[in-house]
Design a protein around this motif. Structure first.
Motif, PDB file in Angstrom:
ATOM      1  N   GLU A  46      33.303 -17.241  44.423  1.00 24.06           N
ATOM      2  CA  GLU A  46      31.803 -17.088  44.568  1.00 24.06           C
ATOM      3  C   GLU A  46      31.035 -18.280  45.347  1.00 24.06           C
ATOM      4  O   GLU A  46      30.093 -17.942  45.980  1.00 24.06           O
ATOM      5  N   PHE A  49      31.283 -17.221  48.770  1.00 25.14           N
ATOM      6  CA  PHE A  49      30.509 -16.064  49.039  1.00 25.14           C
ATOM      7  C   PHE A  49      28.956 -16.678  49.175  1.00 25.14           C
ATOM      8  O   PHE A  49      28.240 -16.312  50.309  1.00 25.14           O
ATOM      9  N   ILE A  61      29.015 -10.100  56.537  1.00 23.87           N
ATOM     10  CA  ILE A  61      30.240 -10.712  55.830  1.00 23.87           C
ATOM     11  C   ILE A  61      31.116  -9.432  55.269  1.00 23.87           C
ATOM     12  O   ILE A  61      30.727  -8.371  55.024  1.00 23.87           O
ATOM     13  N   ILE A  63      33.886  -8.282  53.286  1.00 26.35           N
ATOM     14  CA  ILE A  63      34.525  -8.687  51.695  1.00 26.35           C
ATOM     15  C   ILE A  63      35.323  -7.401  51.164  1.00 26.35           C
ATOM     16  O   ILE A  63      34.907  -6.349  51.236  1.00 26.35           O
ATOM     17  N   VAL A  83      26.578  -7.207  54.199  1.00 30.36           N
ATOM     18  CA  VAL A  83      27.613  -7.585  53.265  1.00 30.36           C
ATOM     19  C   VAL A  83      28.405  -6.035  53.316  1.00 30.36           C
ATOM     20  O   VAL A  83      28.236  -5.140  52.802  1.00 30.36           O
TER      21      VAL A  83
END
Lengths: 114, 180
Positions: A46, A49, A61, A63, A83
């Protein structure tokens, strides 16, 4: 804005995307990726991130363990950095939990289309 | 009537959103396929080179990216993302026909004298003569990067379309309360 892809993913996917020449490890030894192993804590994921969200040289990003940062991911409303939830052999992509698809699904409520 | 025009615009926005969602799913499937190809190639390379030869232990102690992401925003619309080479000349990328704004933060970095050094190919982390499967893995993941940029652009466009749709619905409710 010029940014970089930021992989936060498992070993093989990370190795593959680093082979794609997006890895960065500067002289201060600050990487733009995180190797997630068995003993990597959720807090570490976390924090990494959120750090990536706040860096101004990041455009996208990547993920896969999106569930561990679901709250931070849903709270992120800006368009940059984008993201992307990418697949992993241990965590296949679940469309029902995808942020974009859930927002789009909520848009088509029956009352609004009357 | 104003309500009729608003309804037609709402319908076209709905159709655009649905087609974007369909395109998003197609690109997601393509990205999944590319990544799976990459995994298979990495497994073959590991089989050829040894289990410990391909992994985080071989990463270089200093990495310079060869590709980066450029985010551009149209004057009226969502942002788009493109994957370009990190050392590309910035003025050449922007032609006069491209009506887009690039977000800049801070002054432009002065080019260092050492910028002419060719970045190292990540393949060399794992050896000088690497098997063909490792090159295939690199190609698969590079294709995946392009798809990732396309997916990021689509996600941004979908979010923008959703907000437009919500605004139109709110306006329509004000003009035409409806059967309730």
């Amino acid at each position: 804005m010029a940014g970089r892809g930021k992989p936060v993913t498992d070993e093989d996917t990370l190795t593959g995307f680093l082979l794609g020449s997006i890895g960065e490890l500067n002289k201060n030894r600050h990487p733009n990726f995180l190797v997630v192993e068995k003993d990597t804590t959720i807090n570490e994921i976390e924090d990494t991130f959120r750090m990536f969200l706040n860096r101004d040289d990041i455009g996208i990003i990547l993920i896969y363990i999106a569930e561990t940062v679901r709250l931070a991911l849903d709270a992120h409303g800006r368009s940059i950095p984008a993201v992307l939830e990418i697949p992993s052999n241990k965590h296949p992509h679940d469309a029902a939990k995808d942020s974009i698809l859930r927002r789009a699904k909520g848009q088509f409520a029956a009352e609004d289309l009357r | 009537m104003e309500v009729q025009a608003l309804r037609e615009e709402l319908d076209s926005k709905c159709l655009q959103l649905l087609s974007d969602l369909e395109e998003l799913e197609a690109k997601r499937a393509a990205l999944n396929a590319r990544v799976e190809e990459g995994w298979l190639s990495l497994a073959k390379a590991r089989y050829a080179m040894g289990a410990k030869s391909v992994g985080p232990l071989q990463y270089a102690s200093r990495m310079e990216p060869q590709v980066c992401v450029r985010a551009s925003e149209a004057q009226d619309g969502p942002q788009t993302f493109r994957v370009i080479k990190a050392n590309a000349q910035i003025p050449e990328e922007v032609g006069p026909s491209e009506a887009s704004l690039r977000r800049r933060k801070g002054p432009t970095k002065t080019k260092e004298s050492g910028s002419s050094v060719v970045p190292q190919d990540p393949l060399n982390w794992f050896g000088i003569l690497v098997p063909h499967s490792l090159r295939q893995a690199q190609a698969s993941f590079r294709d995946g990067l392009q798809l990732a940029a396309d997916i990021a652009s689509l996600q941004t466009r979908i979010n923008w379309g959703l907000s437009q749709l919500r605004g139109l619905q709110r306006k329509l409710k004000e003009l035409d309360p409806g059967p309730a």
